[in-house]
Design an enzyme around this catalytic site. Structure first.
Site, PDB file in Angstrom:
ATOM      1  CG  ASP A 149      55.856 -90.518  25.607  1.00 54.33           C
ATOM      2  OD1 ASP A 149      55.710 -89.475  26.559  1.00 54.33           O
ATOM      3  OD2 ASP A 149      56.782 -91.254  26.037  1.00 54.33           O
ATOM      4  CG  ASP A 153      57.011 -88.980  30.269  1.00 58.70           C
ATOM      5  OD1 ASP A 153      56.639 -89.702  29.425  1.00 58.70           O
ATOM      6  OD2 ASP A 153      56.610 -88.536  31.177  1.00 58.70           O
ATOM      7  CG  HIS A 307      46.019 -95.991 -23.301  1.00 60.78           C
ATOM      8  ND1 HIS A 307      45.995 -94.737 -23.089  1.00 60.78           N
ATOM      9  CD2 HIS A 307      46.051 -95.941 -24.802  1.00 60.78           C
ATOM     10  CE1 HIS A 307      46.078 -93.808 -24.355  1.00 60.78           C
ATOM     11  NE2 HIS A 307      46.168 -94.713 -25.258  1.00 60.78           N
ATOM     12  CG  ASN A 308      49.340 -93.807 -24.732  1.00 62.71           C
ATOM     13  OD1 ASN A 308      49.306 -94.804 -25.604  1.00 62.71           O
ATOM     14  ND2 ASN A 308      49.178 -92.672 -25.026  1.00 62.71           N
ATOM     15  CD  GLU A 337      49.183 -97.876 -26.652  1.00 61.96           C
ATOM     16  OE1 GLU A 337      48.974 -97.394 -27.709  1.00 61.96           O
ATOM     17  OE2 GLU A 337      48.453 -97.689 -25.603  1.00 61.96           O
ATOM     18  CG  ASP A 339      52.257 -94.817 -28.628  1.00 63.67           C
ATOM     19  OD1 ASP A 339      51.944 -95.847 -28.964  1.00 63.67           O
ATOM     20  OD2 ASP A 339      51.447 -93.742 -28.602  1.00 63.67           O
ATOM     21  CG  HIS A 352      50.987 -89.462 -26.567  1.00 66.09           C
ATOM     22  ND1 HIS A 352      49.853 -88.560 -26.071  1.00 66.09           N
ATOM     23  CD2 HIS A 352      50.391 -90.000 -27.479  1.00 66.09           C
ATOM     24  CE1 HIS A 352      48.928 -88.823 -26.411  1.00 66.09           C
ATOM     25  NE2 HIS A 352      49.051 -89.805 -27.554  1.00 66.09           N
ATOM     26  CD  GLU A 386      48.951 -97.523 -31.797  1.00 72.70           C
ATOM     27  OE1 GLU A 386      49.048 -96.788 -32.574  1.00 72.70           O
ATOM     28  OE2 GLU A 386      48.135 -98.599 -31.676  1.00 72.70           O
ATOM     29  CE  LYS A 435      47.328-104.131 -30.356  1.00 65.04           C
ATOM     30  NZ  LYS A 435      47.260-103.494 -31.573  1.00 65.04           N
TER      31      LYS A 435
END
Length: 755
Positions: A149, A153, A307-308, A337, A339, A352, A386, A435
């Site tokens: 529209d 209107d 991961h990471n 994880e 690091d 990292h 890590e 871990k």
């Protein structure tokens, strides 16, 4: 002004929406140094938020409230925490989007204005989530009416309807379009008003494909009697003895006509509502609930893993963020994880290492983990550490883990005993398992020291281990050695990181609580050369696989190859959308999205299963999968240009053991993304159904270049419902595409002769 005379219980929400529609100047904050004023307002459709800068001219941006998952109040994001001294918490709020889209951090000019937006957006999210299927369709129709529209209107002329059809991915000849328009224009005014547009939409979306199926079982062509519906469920949906009871349940649940209900019958409207509901979906809704045995050892499950986890983008310059942990945990990841590296002022940091990725405090990561670990799933989270820190900062890490996580952190074996098998996810509900490397073992007669020397990082291991005759407590993987602390070591219970020597070594010497990490290339080689041994190893111990260090763009490897040998923790870069994450999401969509999927029987016992030669396995039975791709409904546009219409095709992909890898596709349909009709059948032989994933992909065909992705859905073969089913498509990001579906007929049968 609206909403000033309603009751208090409704008034605050409605008043907030009025404030949002009036608009407000809010600060959009991206960092300490990036803070820009933007004018935000809720559009009249009550679903779209529009915003622009005062200098942007006519250009602006919009987003749908349906894309917002939650509103966080105050300093509940890293960005807003970083500007906390400048902006008080009562001015701040964060819009968290679904999928991988970044948060929107905003600062209002007053606390009352902030509250209005917080309450208003929260109310809209609540309204959207509480809609039933009919209300969603009604909202969809209203959205299209608003878009088409142009002159606002409240009416739509034929020219606007022609424009709308192109917006909806329909290339219809003008004569037929005018015919539909005239049918809906009951007032003969040359324009469609609201109710007339609803009628036009209903004519446009009539499902002749479903009508044909309905007619095959309806004797009078108007309704399905209880007996006829039962026959349909038994013969087509392969429901067997349950079909009679289920037929009555479906009539009670989906039939909109009270007259038909009283007669124990189902109309075409009820039939259509059933087939587009979750009960009519390709994936068995029972499998979407927590339905698997959670009392088996941890090693008997596939575990959703990241991961990471701290990275939002690539591996070299990407941002590290607590938000990445929140996103991963919300997706159901049960292994994340961290690091860790020495940081300033004795505070360990996470990033990292040896790259330009940003750094965040270990303290903040653990705080986030403690807050979000069990919001999506109650089952245990494995914190893969890590560790690159000095002994001193390792002690700080141990203290932070202990104080922040409290009772959530598992500190000692359950019941104080060391068993021959790992405990189960059920036994470990609400627990976080560390871990990492450990000094000694869990047995009481281990001699413990205050420090040990070892290679700390799992991901630093060489591709081909050559170490032999080394004790499990003092393995040197490189010339470089590092020390780790007793305090941190003591927090490792069921996930002690050890170097992998060989499957024979592990069978003779390893404990159930010891686990190894493998690079993707090393794991692939082991899977190919010694698949049966890898399966046996993974029935007793946990294995973690991580992406190659060469994947600096945060791309992913195919996880299926490692699931085929029973690897539990197949860690992916969850921030990167694509095929690999589609497979991961597909596997872990079952069992209530709890992050744990029970492995097949032959991966949990002593069966000699080799994924490269499944036919040699005693329990081998192959199945034939036949998929008739019938039609598509309201497929998304790829190119947003007004006149652009897609040419869709459907590809069905099978992922599993190497013999099951297969792809087939339909032909493409010219210029119709709204209701394309294929009626093409694709056939597959599935050798190991328990490991197979089936991925449905829709693409926009392009003869000159690569096809464009439109949508997909991935489902475990064992979760497929046979019969006439709808596949509700997902975007590349994994979020739902409203009302976008494929209609298929699935047949599964045993292979009686070799094909």
């Amino acid at each position: 002004m609206c909403c000033t005379t309603v009751s208090d219980s409704q008034g605050s929400g409605l008043l907030s929406l009025c404030v949002m529609k009036a608009g407000a100047m809010l600060k959009k904050v991206k960092s300490k140094s990036w803070k820009k004023q933007r004018h935000f307002r809720l559009q009249e459709d009550g679903q779209t938020i529009w915003y622009k800068s005062r200098w942007a001219g006519t250009s602006h941006s919009t987003f749908s409230v349906a894309d917002v998952e939650v509103v966080r109040e105050g300093h509940q994001s890293e960005v807003l925490l970083s500007v906390a001294e400048e902006f008080p918490a009562d001015l701040c709020f964060t819009l968290v989007f679904r999928g991988r889209r970044g948060n929107l951090d905003l600062v209002a000019e007053s606390p009352s204005e902030a509250q209005a937006w917080i309450r208003g957006v929260s109310k809209l999210i609540q309204n959207a989530e509480s809609m039933d299927d009919k209300e969603r369709v009604d909202q969809w129709i209203w959205d299209w009416f608003q878009k088409a529209d142009k002159n606002k209107d409240g009416r739509m002329n034929f020219k606007e309807v022609r424009t709308l059809l192109k917006m909806m991915n329909v290339d219809m000849n003008e004569e037929y379009a005018l015919h539909l328009f005239t049918l809906a224009d009951k007032s003969k005014s040359g324009c469609l008003e609201n109710e007339e547009f609803v009628q036009f939409y209903k004519i446009l979306t009539e499902r002749k494909d479903m009508w044909r199926v309905f007619q095959d079982y309806s004797r009078d062509g108007q309704t399905l009697t209880l007996a006829e519906l039962k026959d349909f469920l038994r013969q087509e949906q392969q429901e067997g003895e349950r079909s009679w009871e289920h037929a009555q349940e479906l009539i009670d649940r989906y039939e909109p006509s009270e007259t038909a209900k009283k007669q124990g019958a189902m109309s075409i409207d009820g039939f259509q509502m059933y087939l587009v509901s979750p009960e009519g979906a390709i994936m068995d809704p029972q499998q979407l609930t927590l339905s698997q045995d959670m009392s088996r050892p941890l090693s008997h499950y596939f575990i959703c893993s990241s991961h990471n986890t701290y990275l939002m983008e690539d591996q070299l310059r990407g941002q590290s963020s607590q938000e990445a942990y929140i996103q991963a945990l919300k997706r159901g990841c049960r292994c994340v994880e961290v690091d860790c590296w020495d940081g300033p002022n004795g505070e360990p940091v996470v990033y990292h290492g040896h790259t330009f990725t940003s750094k965040i405090l270990f303290r903040d990561v653990i705080t986030t983990l403690g807050e979000y670990a069990f919001k999506a799933s109650e089952f245990p989270v494995i914190l893969s550490l890590e560790n690159h820190c000095s002994v001193e900062q390792q002690r700080v890490m141990a203290q932070l883990l202990d104080t922040i996580l409290g009772d959530m952190l598992l500190r000692e074996p359950l019941d104080g005993l060391v068993h021959q098998e790992l405990p189960s996810p059920h036994d470990l509900k609400g627990k976080i398992l560390l871990k990492a490397k450990k000094i000694g073992g869990l047995e009481e007669n281990e001699t413990l020291t205050d420090e040990a020397t070892d290679e700390i990082s799992d991901e630093a291991e060489p591709e081909s281990p050559s170490a032999e005759n080394l004790s499990a407590e003092a393995i040197c993987l490189h010339d470089k050695k590092s020390k780790f602390s007793r305090e941190l070591s003591d927090l490792v219970v069921y996930c002690k990181s050890v170097h992998f020597h060989s499957f024979e070594y592990s069978r003779l010497h390893s404990k159930c609580y010891e686990m190894s990490s493998f690079s993707e290339s090393k794991a692939r080689k082991l899977a190919k050369d010694t698949g049966t041994e890898f399966v046996h190893h993974n029935s007793r111990q946990l294995s973690r696989v991580y992406p190659s260090g060469m994947r600096t763009d945060s791309s992913n490897y195919n996880p299926q190859e490692l699931w085929n040998v029973g690897c539990q923790i197949v860690a992916l870069n969850v921030q990167t959308a694509g095929l690999e994450m589609d497979l991961n999401d597909g596997l872990f969509r079952q069992n209530g999205c709890c992050g744990y999927v029970l492995k097949p029987d032959f991966m949990r016992n002593d069966d000699s299963f080799d994924p490269e030669r499944p036919q040699d396995w005693d329990g081998y039975t192959s199945l034939q999968l036949s998929i008739q791709v019938i039609s598509g409904q309201q497929l998304p546009k790829v190119n947003q240009k007004e006149g652009s219409i897609v040419d869709p095709l459907v590809r069905v992909e099978i992922y599993g053991v190497s013999q099951d890898q297969a792809k087939q596709e339909t032909s493409y349909i010219d210029n119709n993304g709204f209701n394309p009709l294929w009626n093409e059948t694709l056939n597959f032989i599935i050798h190991v159904p328990e490991l197979a994933l089936v991925r449905f992909v829709v693409e926009d065909y392009d003869k000159a270049s690569r096809n464009d992705f439109m949508g997909q859905f991935t489902v475990p073969f064992t979760c497929i419902q046979p019969g006439y089913r709808h596949i509700h498509l997902l975007s590349k990001d994994g979020t739902a595409i409203p009302l976008s579906t494929l209609f298929v007929n699935v047949k599964i049968s045993e292979v009686t002769t070799e094909v």
